[in-house]
Design an enzyme around this catalytic site. Structure first.
Site, PDB file in Angstrom:
ATOM      1  CD1 TRP A 250     -11.118   3.534  -0.494  1.00 26.00           C
ATOM      2  CD2 TRP A 250     -11.694   4.843  -2.219  1.00 26.00           C
ATOM      3  NE1 TRP A 250     -10.958   4.849  -0.122  1.00 26.00           N
ATOM      4  CE2 TRP A 250     -11.291   5.674  -1.150  1.00 26.00           C
ATOM      5  CE3 TRP A 250     -12.098   5.442  -3.419  1.00 26.00           C
ATOM      6  CZ2 TRP A 250     -11.283   7.063  -1.234  1.00 26.00           C
ATOM      7  CZ3 TRP A 250     -12.095   6.828  -3.502  1.00 26.00           C
ATOM      8  CH2 TRP A 250     -11.696   7.624  -2.426  1.00 26.00           C
TER       9      TRP A 250
ATOM     10  CG  ASP B   5      -8.377   2.203   1.388  1.00 23.94           C
ATOM     11  OD1 ASP B   5      -8.765   3.197   1.994  1.00 23.94           O
ATOM     12  OD2 ASP B   5      -8.476   1.048   1.866  1.00 23.94           O
TER      13      ASP B   5
ATOM     14  CB  SER C  89      -5.806   2.716  13.555  1.00 26.39           C
ATOM     15  OG  SER C  89      -6.473   1.685  12.820  1.00 26.39           O
TER      16      SER C  89
ATOM     17  CG  ASP D 249       8.974   1.604   0.591  1.00 28.90           C
ATOM     18  OD1 ASP D 249       9.207   0.943   1.618  1.00 28.90           O
ATOM     19  OD2 ASP D 249       9.859   2.132  -0.120  1.00 28.90           O
TER      20      ASP D 249
ATOM     21  CG  HIS E 147      -2.005   1.086   1.049  1.00 29.24           C
ATOM     22  ND1 HIS E 147      -2.934   1.091   0.049  1.00 29.24           N
ATOM     23  CD2 HIS E 147      -2.214   2.225   1.753  1.00 29.24           C
ATOM     24  CE1 HIS E 147      -3.684   2.182   0.138  1.00 29.24           C
ATOM     25  NE2 HIS E 147      -3.253   2.890   1.167  1.00 29.24           N
TER      26      HIS E 147
END
Ligand SMILES: *[C@@H]1O[C@H](CO)[C@@H](O)[C@H](O)[C@H]1NC(C)=O
Ligand SMILES: *[C@@H]1O[C@H](CO)[C@@H](O)[C@H](O)[C@H]1NC(C)=O
Ligand SMILES: *[C@@H]1O[C@H](CO)[C@@H](O)[C@H](O)[C@H]1NC(C)=O
Ligand SMILES: *[C@@H]1O[C@H](CO)[C@@H](O)[C@H](O)[C@H]1NC(C)=O
Ligand SMILES: *[C@@H]1O[C@H](CO)[C@@H](O)[C@H](O)[C@H]1NC(C)=O
Ligand SMILES: *[C@@H]1O[C@H](CO)[C@@H](O)[C@H](O)[C@H]1NC(C)=O
Length: 384
Positions: free
Chosen positions: A227, A151, A348, A141, A139
């Site tokens: 998405w 997403d 999170s 780096d 997703h």
């Protein structure tokens, strides 16, 4: 009603035909009036895409020029997307490639244009982009190494696919690579019972939220699913029909459509946290960006023959809810957009408490853009 409209028009100096202004145009114009930010980031890209679509459906040169000039302003004469770093790897940053491809194509595919250089640079990043051991693009780096989020499929795959269809259509390796990204998400994130997909997975299973066997995150977040749903619809517009992957991808779309119709709330929207037993639980709410994305995906999916026409009923119910619950008429004659959550990140702990604790963000492009796109689809349907 008539008097109110006239009074409003008188007070604001807006044309008295305001009540007849299509919502797509109205929200796009309202966004211009609010001076929504223009930059190379995906939120701006999604909003500008909505504005561009609105300008085409109900021809409006002010809106189209805004979208076109905005995209042009992000790419310098040599074809560099200003501020973009080819060795900074974030799928989010590829989304703008769709807007650039759109204007290159709409402008007659003028090969001398700076846009070709820009999309070639964005595309070539994928040739050295870091991947999970099984081939999924990270997703981002290094913060989200070995992670795939729903997403990211929207941020990169429609661009990868549209680029391939324009410049590299016979490249089977590229088409298979695109399908692989969806396969990996399906294998790790899809719940076969509910038909929904969790937000993402960590192939290294080291993230605090990662399931120790599958690497999956624990919850189904509506915008991530939105998405993903849109990514499937968009990729299938250009994916080669003769490939065996086509039916497989369409299958992913169809099974998700079934799950979405099932989880639609009786009033027409979708919950922020969609997995059981959270719909209806304290703190959870009907979220507007996900609702707009599903509405758009259903309507475009039906219009382009990917989904059964019965889903128009699902979409229409959602569309009407959006108008009554999330679209607010302001005293200056613009409309604003409410109910979109600011963010949902796997930076999170991925818990229910985390998702419901994120604040709402009024007029957020992640909701406004998909609402305009959904309006364009709704109006296209109703006007033909
Ligand atoms: C076209 O867009 C402009 C700018 O947002 C707006 O002021 C105008 O009313 C729109 N035209 C129509 C016919 O809706
Ligand atoms: C293509 O773009 C270049 C640079 O913007 C311009 O000079 C040229 O006239 C364009 N050609 C056509 C056929 O539109
Ligand atoms: C423009 O680029 C496309 C895609 O690479 C190519 O198919 C086409 O032949 C090119 N046209 C010209 C005039 O160079
Ligand atoms: C075809 O696509 C693959 C995968 O993206 C890429 O590595 C390769 O360079 C492409 N081939 C050509 C001729 O562009
Ligand atoms: C899959 O969905 C079903 C039905 O909502 C649920 O009972 C089950 O716990 C979910 N599985 C996982 C791994 O989350
Ligand atoms: C997860 O984070 C949220 C705040 O984002 C917090 O309320 C919750 O207590 C945390 N849960 C755990 C298990 O750490």
């Amino acid at each position: 009603m008539h008097v109110t409209t006239l009074t409003l028009a008188f007070l604001t100096g807006l044309p008295s035909a305001i009540a007849a202004t299509p919502y797509s145009t109205w929200m796009a114009s309202s966004s211009l009036a609010r001076k929504a930010a223009v930059d190379r980031r995906y939120v701006s890209s999604v909003l500008l895409e909505g504005i561009q679509k609105a300008a085409i459906l109900h021809p409006n040169s002010t809106l189209l020029t805004h979208a076109s000039n905005s995209i042009s302003s992000l790419v310098d004469s040599a074809g560099t997307v200003t501020g973009w770093n080819p060795t900074a790897y974030s799928l989010d940053d590829l989304r703008v490639g769709n807007n650039i491809l759109y204007f290159w194509n709409a402008g007659g595919r003028n090969n001398t244009s700076k846009y070709v250089n820009a999309v070639k640079s964005l595309r070539s990043q994928l040739d050295h982009y870091p991947r999970t051991p099984t081939g999924g693009f990270w997703h981002r780096d290094p913060v989200y190494k070995n992670q795939m989020w729903l997403d990211g499929l929207y941020m990169a795959q429609p661009f990868y696919a549209t680029y391939t269809s324009y410049f590299d259509a016979s490249n089977t390796t590229a088409w298979n690579d695109i399908a692989l990204q969806f396969d990996l998400i399906e294998q790790h994130c899809r719940n076969k019972t509910s038909g929904l997909l969790v937000h993402g997975y960590d192939e290294s299973k080291t993230a605090v939220w990662a399931d120790s066997i599958t690497g999956a995150s624990p919850h189904v977040w509506d915008r991530a699913v939105g998405w993903y749903f849109m990514a499937l619809v968009e990729v299938l517009q250009v994916y080669p029909k003769e490939s065996a992957n086509y039916a497989k991808l369409q299958g992913y779309l169809k099974t998700l459509a079934v799950a979405l119709a099932k989880t639609q709330d009786t009033a027409g929207g979708w919950w922020l946290v969609m997995d059981d037993p959270y719909p209806g639980k304290a703190g959870n709410y009907i979220e507007s960006s996900g609702t707009a994305m599903f509405t758009y995906g259903f309507l475009k999916g039906v219009r382009t023959g990917l989904l059964d026409a019965k889903y128009r009923t699902t979409a229409e119910k959602a569309y009407k809810l959006m108008l009554s619950k999330f679209v607010k008429t302001e005293s200056d004659g613009t409309i604003s957009w409410q109910g979109t959550v600011e963010v949902g990140s796997l930076n999170s702990n991925g818990s229910y408490e985390y998702y419901i604790g994120v604040p709402l963000s009024p007029n957020d492009g992640k909701g406004v853009g998909p609402f305009i796109s959904a309006s364009v689809e709704y109006e296209t349907w109703k006007e033909t």
